[in-house]
Design an enzyme around this catalytic site. Structure first.
Site, mmCIF file in Angstrom:
data_model
loop_
_atom_site.group_PDB
_atom_site.id
_atom_site.type_symbol
_atom_site.label_atom_id
_atom_site.label_comp_id
_atom_site.label_asym_id
_atom_site.label_seq_id
_atom_site.Cartn_x
_atom_site.Cartn_y
_atom_site.Cartn_z
ATOM 1 N N ASP A 106 0.818 -1.225 0.000
ATOM 2 C CA ASP A 106 0.000 0.000 0.000
ATOM 3 C C ASP A 106 0.851 1.274 0.000
ATOM 4 O OD1 ASP A 106 -2.375 1.415 0.049
ATOM 5 O OD2 ASP A 106 -2.538 1.386 2.231
ATOM 6 N N ASN B 73 -11.040 -2.715 -4.948
ATOM 7 C CA ASN B 73 -10.274 -1.742 -5.743
ATOM 8 C C ASN B 73 -10.931 -1.403 -7.092
ATOM 9 O OD1 ASN B 73 -7.056 -2.892 -4.488
ATOM 10 N ND2 ASN B 73 -8.200 -1.071 -3.886
#
Ligand code: IPE
Ligand code: IPE
Ligand code: MG
Length: 236
Positions: free
Chosen positions: A17, A65
């Protein structure tokens, strides 16, 4: 004791991330962050091989996502295709065995073919990289539940046959031991739907570095922190 004197965890998982923030800091498009993130992954996969880690599970794209802009999602998919083509051309050098966790049916047929080729051509290497693509921990458990229910309907099992061990066999991670260590860079402290079942007793290490900047020294730091933890598994 120096890091090299201690055995590394056999299974490390990473939530890759911070690509977007890395790009933003530099005034670059988010996709440039994802490209830098792919380089970081290559570096860390190599380093894990050097350390003797047996399984590396990385979160590359979640079931959530898809909420991102069409531009960002297609940019990520394009980069994935590029990465897989390069990995296929360089199998001998990387020496990692690819597996994919997630529902690949939502990916383009071309990407699905590349994933299948990567699995097929790398199966004899022994460091296993589990690439989580269109992966969600809840989705994985729902699929396992459905598959078990189908086996009950077929007469293969009775409902009461279900145990933790049997349910685990229906997960993407069926033949993989649970990760001892899960690392999340970028400063966020949440699981974001990653390995919900498998992480029951994993040690979490959160680091304040963005994934594209994450290097071997950060992995060393996370492993050192892991060795300082006292794992009790509910005992004393
Ligand atoms: C991780 O980086 C990559 C994916 C989720 C695909 P992000 O894109 O989430 O980066 P930040 O969190 O916005 O910085
Ligand atoms: C988790 O990161 C998914 C991946 C790294 C692939 P996100 O950036 O999607 O997580 P949230 O939205 O911050 O929880
Ligand atoms: Mg993020």
């Amino acid at each position: 004791m120096a890091l090299s004197d201690k055995k590394p965890p056999q299974h490390i998982a990473i939530i890759m991330d911070g690509n977007g923030r890395w790009a933003k800091k530099r005034g670059l498009p988010r996709t440039a962050g994802h490209a830098a993130g792919a380089e970081s992954f290559r570096r860390i996969a190599n380093y894990c091989r050097t350390l003797g880690v047996k399984y590396l599970t990385v979160y590359a794209f979640s079931t959530e996502n898809w909420k991102r802009s069409e531009e960002e999602v297609s940019g990520i998919m394009r980069l994935l295709g590029k990465y897989l083509k390069e990995a296929l051309a360089d199998m001998e050098k990387n020496k990692v065995c690819f597996r994919f966790f997630g529902d690949l049916s939502r990916l383009s047929p071309e990407l699905q073919k590349l994933c299948a080729a990567a699995v097929d051509e790398s199966k004899d290497y022994d460091v296993q990289v589990n690439f989580c693509l269109n992966y969600g921990g809840r989705d994985e458990i729902v699929r396992a539940g459905r598959a078990f229910a189908a086996d009950v309907a077929d007469g293969k099992y009775k409902p009461e046959d279900l145990t933790e061990e049997l349910l685990a066999k229906y997960l993407y991670s069926a033949d993989v031991p649970d990760p001892e260590l899960i690392i999340r860079p970028s400063g966020e402290m949440r699981t974001s739907n990653f390995l919900l079942w498998q992480s029951a007793y994993s040690e979490y290490v959160f680091l304040n570095v963005l994934w594209p900047d994450f290097g071997p020294a950060d992995l060393d730091e996370a492993i050192e922190e892991y060795h300082r933890r006292n794992r009790r598994f509910g005992g004393t």
